[in-house]
Motif scaffolding. Structure first.
Motif, PDB file in Angstrom:
ATOM      1  N   UNK A  15      33.902  46.303  40.480  1.00 30.08           N
ATOM      2  CA  UNK A  15      35.210  45.977  39.919  1.00 30.08           C
ATOM      3  C   UNK A  15      35.888  44.786  40.570  1.00 30.08           C
ATOM      4  N   UNK A  16      35.188  44.066  41.401  1.00 22.60           N
ATOM      5  CA  UNK A  16      35.727  42.827  41.964  1.00 22.60           C
ATOM      6  C   UNK A  16      35.046  41.634  41.300  1.00 22.60           C
ATOM      7  N   UNK A  17      35.705  40.464  41.303  1.00 21.79           N
ATOM      8  CA  UNK A  17      35.076  39.280  40.708  1.00 21.79           C
ATOM      9  C   UNK A  17      33.920  38.779  41.562  1.00 21.79           C
ATOM     10  N   UNK A  18      32.962  38.160  40.903  1.00 22.36           N
ATOM     11  CA  UNK A  18      31.800  37.597  41.584  1.00 22.36           C
ATOM     12  C   UNK A  18      31.664  36.135  41.162  1.00 22.36           C
ATOM     13  N   UNK A  19      31.455  35.281  42.155  1.00 30.19           N
ATOM     14  CA  UNK A  19      31.240  33.858  41.888  1.00 30.19           C
ATOM     15  C   UNK A  19      29.838  33.482  42.349  1.00 30.19           C
ATOM     16  N   UNK A  20      28.983  33.175  41.407  1.00 28.83           N
ATOM     17  CA  UNK A  20      27.598  32.823  41.723  1.00 28.83           C
ATOM     18  C   UNK A  20      27.449  31.302  41.633  1.00 28.83           C
TER      19      UNK A  20
END
Lengths: 110, 113
Positions: A15-20
């Motif tokens: 439920x947290x944002x992910x930056x790839x």
């Protein structure tokens, strides 16, 4: 063929944002940036693609640097089902070919 | 939309036999399809580009006489692994190109005994 560089692995909490991130410093002006993800023993699944402008769809957002030498795939709220290997690929405009890099293995923690 | 199927999903064969894998675009036509192979824990490796009505284009190091590709219609491409050996055991994946994007099939697991 243009190459991409991605971190081997990343972790995220559910439920947290992910930056790839993805680096593609040798990108040419006509190369599209595509993102796919792959679960074990399955074919890659299309996520998003873009050329110059940022893009949004129901799965994710794609942020492309102004000089196009890097891009970031953003998953706004990670779920356990988002755990996969994510590939950033440059598509050759003339041949439509993809050259896959090693991808980023995303682990989502409950 | 943009669904690609592969058949069979898995196949086990004896060394020396030939195996045919089908790749179909179910809801669109594809002039261009691609074939990849993937070894465990590795990335996809492009084997060849399949163009409807013409000969396939193979990547460097891929034997065209061993991996026969036929793209006889706008919805079907086939890959035949001839005289298969254990080292040909792998996960074979096809894709079809439409709307600026490749859409991938679910893959075929080939095991050669």
């Amino acid at each position: 063929d243009a190459k991409t560089t991605q971190p081997n692995s990343m972790e995220s909490n559910e439920e947290e944002p992910v930056h790839l991130p993805c680096n593609h410093s040798t990108i040419s002006g006509t190369d599209y940036i595509h993102w796919y993800r792959q679960l074990p023993s399955q074919g890659p699944e299309y996520v998003i693609h873009g050329l110059t402008s940022n893009v949004n769809n129901r799965m994710a957002s794609l942020a492309i640097a102004e000089d196009r030498k890097s891009s970031t795939l953003i998953l706004h709220r990670a779920t356990l089902r988002d755990a996969a290997v994510y590939y950033c690929i440059l598509r050759d405009k003339g041949t439509y070919k993809y050259i896959f890099g090693t991808g980023t293995r995303l682990k989502v923690l409950a | 939309g943009a669904v690609v199927s592969q058949h069979p999903s898995r196949v086990i064969c004896k060394s020396g036999t030939s195996v045919k894998i089908e790749c179909r675009s179910l809801d669109f036509q594809a002039t261009t399809m691609f074939w990849y192979r993937q070894f465990p824990k590795k990335s996809l490796m492009l084997m060849a580009t399949s163009n409807e009505g013409s000969k396939a284009t193979y990547e460097q190091g891929v034997e065209k006489d061993k991996f026969l590709i036929n793209h006889a219609s706008l919805t079907l491409s086939t890959l035949t692994v001839t005289s298969a050996h254990p080292e040909d055991s792998s996960f074979y994946i096809c894709s079809a190109f439409t709307r600026d994007t490749q859409y991938f099939g679910p893959g075929t697991r080939l095991t050669v005994l």
